[in-house]
Design a protein around this motif. Sequence first.
Motif, PDB file in Angstrom:
ATOM      1  N   VAL A 125      38.853  35.407  42.098  1.00  0.00           N
ATOM      2  CA  VAL A 125      37.668  36.256  42.218  1.00  0.00           C
ATOM      3  C   VAL A 125      37.420  36.968  40.896  1.00  0.00           C
ATOM      4  O   VAL A 125      38.336  37.156  40.090  1.00  0.00           O
ATOM      5  CB  VAL A 125      37.836  37.309  43.344  1.00  0.00           C
ATOM      6  CG1 VAL A 125      37.852  36.661  44.707  1.00  0.00           C
ATOM      7  CG2 VAL A 125      39.062  38.167  43.130  1.00  0.00           C
ATOM      8  N   LYS A 126      36.181  37.327  40.695  1.00  0.00           N
ATOM      9  CA  LYS A 126      35.810  38.120  39.530  1.00  0.00           C
ATOM     10  C   LYS A 126      35.534  39.540  40.007  1.00  0.00           C
ATOM     11  O   LYS A 126      34.858  39.746  41.015  1.00  0.00           O
ATOM     12  CB  LYS A 126      34.564  37.546  38.852  1.00  0.00           C
ATOM     13  CG  LYS A 126      34.157  38.308  37.611  1.00  0.00           C
ATOM     14  CD  LYS A 126      33.000  37.643  36.905  1.00  0.00           C
ATOM     15  CE  LYS A 126      32.665  38.431  35.649  1.00  0.00           C
ATOM     16  NZ  LYS A 126      31.573  37.815  34.910  1.00  0.00           N
ATOM     17  N   ILE A 127      36.060  40.526  39.278  1.00  0.00           N
ATOM     18  CA  ILE A 127      35.858  41.923  39.651  1.00  0.00           C
ATOM     19  C   ILE A 127      34.493  42.359  39.129  1.00  0.00           C
ATOM     20  O   ILE A 127      34.225  42.309  37.929  1.00  0.00           O
ATOM     21  CB  ILE A 127      36.980  42.836  39.103  1.00  0.00           C
ATOM     22  CG1 ILE A 127      38.301  42.583  39.853  1.00  0.00           C
ATOM     23  CG2 ILE A 127      36.616  44.294  39.307  1.00  0.00           C
ATOM     24  CD1 ILE A 127      38.986  41.345  39.545  1.00  0.00           C
ATOM     25  N   ILE A 128      33.626  42.787  40.044  1.00  0.00           N
ATOM     26  CA  ILE A 128      32.258  43.181  39.716  1.00  0.00           C
ATOM     27  C   ILE A 128      32.176  44.685  39.481  1.00  0.00           C
ATOM     28  O   ILE A 128      31.476  45.146  38.593  1.00  0.00           O
ATOM     29  CB  ILE A 128      31.291  42.783  40.859  1.00  0.00           C
ATOM     30  CG1 ILE A 128      31.394  41.297  41.172  1.00  0.00           C
ATOM     31  CG2 ILE A 128      29.859  43.172  40.536  1.00  0.00           C
ATOM     32  CD1 ILE A 128      31.061  40.390  40.023  1.00  0.00           C
ATOM     33  N   ALA A 129      32.893  45.461  40.309  1.00  0.00           N
ATOM     34  CA  ALA A 129      32.810  46.926  40.220  1.00  0.00           C
ATOM     35  C   ALA A 129      34.012  47.543  40.914  1.00  0.00           C
ATOM     36  O   ALA A 129      34.804  46.849  41.547  1.00  0.00           O
ATOM     37  CB  ALA A 129      31.516  47.420  40.869  1.00  0.00           C
ATOM     38  N   ILE A 130      34.115  48.861  40.799  1.00  0.00           N
ATOM     39  CA  ILE A 130      35.121  49.617  41.526  1.00  0.00           C
ATOM     40  C   ILE A 130      34.371  50.612  42.396  1.00  0.00           C
ATOM     41  O   ILE A 130      33.506  51.347  41.917  1.00  0.00           O
ATOM     42  CB  ILE A 130      36.081  50.352  40.569  1.00  0.00           C
ATOM     43  CG1 ILE A 130      36.823  49.341  39.702  1.00  0.00           C
ATOM     44  CG2 ILE A 130      37.047  51.228  41.351  1.00  0.00           C
ATOM     45  CD1 ILE A 130      37.708  49.957  38.651  1.00  0.00           C
ATOM     46  N   VAL A 137      34.518  42.462  44.606  1.00  0.00           N
ATOM     47  CA  VAL A 137      34.791  41.177  43.955  1.00  0.00           C
ATOM     48  C   VAL A 137      33.783  40.115  44.390  1.00  0.00           C
ATOM     49  O   VAL A 137      33.123  40.244  45.416  1.00  0.00           O
ATOM     50  CB  VAL A 137      36.214  40.690  44.262  1.00  0.00           C
ATOM     51  CG1 VAL A 137      37.252  41.674  43.737  1.00  0.00           C
ATOM     52  CG2 VAL A 137      36.423  40.427  45.745  1.00  0.00           C
ATOM     53  N   LYS A 138      33.728  39.073  43.580  1.00  0.00           N
ATOM     54  CA  LYS A 138      32.875  37.924  43.863  1.00  0.00           C
ATOM     55  C   LYS A 138      33.721  36.669  43.678  1.00  0.00           C
ATOM     56  O   LYS A 138      34.435  36.524  42.693  1.00  0.00           O
ATOM     57  CB  LYS A 138      31.692  37.908  42.886  1.00  0.00           C
ATOM     58  CG  LYS A 138      30.732  36.791  43.113  1.00  0.00           C
ATOM     59  CD  LYS A 138      29.555  36.890  42.155  1.00  0.00           C
ATOM     60  CE  LYS A 138      28.558  35.795  42.431  1.00  0.00           C
ATOM     61  NZ  LYS A 138      27.373  35.907  41.596  1.00  0.00           N
TER      62      LYS A 138
END
Length: 141
Positions: A125-130, A137-138
């Motif tokens: 997954v790619k971390i988009i935000a916190i 994640v995406k």
Amino acid sequence: MTFIWISVCIVSIVVELVTPTALISIWFAVGGVIAIILSLLALPIWIQVVSFLIVSIISMLVVRPIASSYLRGNVVATNADRCIGQTGIVLKRITANEWGEVKVRGTLWHAISCEDQCIEVEEKVKIIAIDGVKLVVKKIH
């Protein structure tokens, strides 16, 4: 008409000073100053009003982004911010109704999907935000 424009300037400045967020009404004070000058030159009211509106809008569109970044100051990135944009591995399944777990840079995080989709264990997954204490994640396809 000059006194009305002076009043507009004063009210705009007072509103700006009493609002907790910066840069709310100062633009109308800038437009008011131009309208005062045009009023003193005895130009028609419609020219004063149109000039007031144009100058207020232009000053807001041009100066606000610059002033906002200046007033914000230096934002110091935390260790958590470094996760954004990184790739992680899902260790506990992520569903639309339940947080999962993701390992990023050697650290375990609770995570949710930004697309409310199910992401299985071992998927990347790619971390988009916190968002608070969890990663958003995406799934990497």
